[in-house]
Enzyme design. Structure first.
Site, PDB file in Angstrom:
ATOM      1  N   LYS A  78      -0.850  -0.333  -2.991  1.00 22.21           N
ATOM      2  CA  LYS A  78       0.336   0.696  -2.420  1.00 22.21           C
ATOM      3  C   LYS A  78      -0.269   0.440  -1.095  1.00 22.21           C
ATOM      4  CE  LYS A  78       2.132   5.271  -2.346  1.00 22.21           C
ATOM      5  NZ  LYS A  78       1.951   6.713  -2.974  1.00 22.21           N
ATOM      6  N   SER A 154       5.908   8.253  -5.226  1.00 17.94           N
ATOM      7  CA  SER A 154       6.077   7.427  -4.055  1.00 17.94           C
ATOM      8  C   SER A 154       5.390   6.019  -4.313  1.00 17.94           C
ATOM      9  CB  SER A 154       5.292   8.182  -3.135  1.00 17.94           C
ATOM     10  OG  SER A 154       3.823   8.132  -3.058  1.00 17.94           O
ATOM     11  N   SER A 178       2.669  11.047  -7.702  1.00 16.04           N
ATOM     12  CA  SER A 178       3.233   9.774  -7.357  1.00 16.04           C
ATOM     13  C   SER A 178       2.722   8.583  -8.102  1.00 16.04           C
ATOM     14  CB  SER A 178       2.790   9.594  -5.751  1.00 16.04           C
ATOM     15  OG  SER A 178       3.418  10.326  -5.041  1.00 16.04           O
TER      16      SER A 178
END
Length: 445
Positions: A78, A154, A178
């Site tokens: 990420k 996310s 997330s």
């Protein structure tokens, strides 16, 4: 060999000489070229670097060296994890002008030290603040199961990259769900270890008291292997079966038939008959909101004052709302979390692991603002985290396992364990996944 083989299978094959790290990386890069235009999971692709790393690993294997337990496994991170030589964006234009990272994040370096090969950075919500990964600056990440739907957030790029077989393992973060939301929406396995159990060094923070490093994999075996590497702990040789209970009341309300069926299917597979009632979950969710908003806005106060027009308007508004919260609310929220942790400890006298839904519905289509649940309309965005946010401030180990019947849109369940019980939660997740795989198709209808 593709990412569908999983981290454990790839590492075994590379170590045994059945394939090479270079061949595995080339297959992953080919899969990314094939699917990235539809899915849009990556913000950076480090193809040449990955090829060089894979070639060095193959040289080590030919020389008789041990390349590590993740030998040749492609992974991605990420884009809030520092990657040496790459600008860490965290989904924001504001960070685009920073110099490249001088050192990779601790989690990235641990995976690489174990033989894994980094392919690049993954798309996310701006500053990890949201559940959709519909990023105003770097585009939306689509769900590989149905590109018209969100991959969640996310860590949406992490969930999508694994679900699309681009990589078998992806690093993400989890503050309020997330990791768990993308895992649920994309039909893959996600793990959030206990708070502080894996270093967040080199990771752009959102709310430091709730931020966790997490990861997503093809299977429970894959996320367990990553946990072993990232935590430095060893899988127990023998482990008793956990006492599992289903969380009812709040966690059995305001969820669609698909999400309810997933919990029922998981409970049946694990032969769970006991239930527990979690105290004050609404208040816990409110506390999570206050803590996240207060800490996130405090970290971004300078940007709010000087560069607010460069933020996604939705992210900016969340930061502004947090900046307006009275300090007393934050203090009271933290006090509540202390009380609630003690209350949760008492629940673990009745069970070792709690089973609850990961999301109240399957991945919604982009643009859907409202959803009907049990005859009542609810706003989509705030409702997504209904079952992940209340648990988040406790910092407990959680594994999200896909539990939808075959042929249906993915939806997952959470297995929540007491502090420091990651291996017990993983053992339970493994039993669940194995039992679901054995279930006759007729039983899922």
């Amino acid at each position: 060999m593709t990412a569908a083989a999983g981290s454990a299978g790839i590492a075994r094959a590379v170590r045994a000489g059945e394939t090479t790290a270079v061949a595995v990386v080339e297959a992953a890069l080919a899969r990314i070229r094939e699917r990235e235009g539809t899915v849009h999971a990556f913000t950076s692709l480090l193809a040449d670097r990955a090829r060089e790393r894979a070639a060095r690993l193959d040289d080590r294997i030919r020389a008789g060296d041990d390349p590590g337990p993740l030998a040749g496994v492609p992974f991605a991170a990420k884009d809030l994890f520092d990657i040496e030589g790459v600008v860490t964006l965290a989904g924001s234009r504001i960070l685009a002008g920073r110099p490249p990272a001088a050192r990779s994040a601790e989690a990235v370096r641990r995976l690489e030290a174990a033989g894994a090969v980094l392919l690049g950075g993954l798309n996310m919500e701006e500053f990890a603040y949201g559940f959709l990964t519909d990023n105003a600056h770097y585009g939306r990440t689509c769900n590989p199961v149905d590109p018209a739907r969100t991959a969640g957030g996310s860590s949406g790029g992490s969930g999508a990259a694994v679900a699309a077989d681009m990589v078998p393992l992806a690093l993400g973060s989890d503050t309020n769900g997330s990791i768990r939301v993308p895992a649920s929406f994309c039909g893959v396995v996600g793990m959030k270890p206990g708070f502080g159990r894996v270093s967040t060094a080199g990771m752009v923070p959102l709310a430091p008291s709730q931020d966790h490093v997490g990861w997503i994999g093809r299977s429970v075996e894959d996320v367990a292997l990553a946990w072993e590497v990232l935590s430095g702990t060893t899988r127990p040789r023998q482990q008793r079966a956990a006492r599992v209970a289903v969380a009812d009341d709040y966690f059995a309300q305001r969820l669609t038939a698909e999400a309810r069926a997933a919990v029922d299917r998981a409970a049946r597979a694990l032969e769970v008959r006991d239930t527990v009632r979690v105290p004050a979950p609404d208040a816990a969710r409110g506390a999570a909101y206050v803590v996240t908003s207060s800490e996130a806005s405090s970290l971004r106060m300078s940007d709010l004052r000087t560069r607010a027009d460069e933020l996604d308007p939705a992210t900016r508004d969340r930061f502004l709302a947090g900046a307006l919260l009275p300090a007393d609310w934050y203090i009271r929220a933290r006090r509540f979390v202390t009380w609630w942790r003690a209350a949760f400890d008492r629940l673990f006298e009745q069970a070792d692991v709690l089973l609850l839904p990961a999301a109240p519905f399957v991945a919604p289509p982009f643009g859907q603002e409202r959803i009907e649940i049990e005859g009542v309309e609810h706003p989509v965005r705030p409702t997504i985290g209904r079952f992940t946010q209340p648990i988040s401030p406790l910092g407990l180990p959680i594994v999200c396992v896909p539990a939808a019947p075959p042929g249906r849109l993915p939806v997952g369940v959470q297995l929540v364990g007491r502090p420091d019980s990651e291996w017990l939660v993983l053992e339970t997740a493994g039993r669940l996944a194995a039992a679901l795989a054995r279930e006759p198709a007729s039983a899922s209808a």
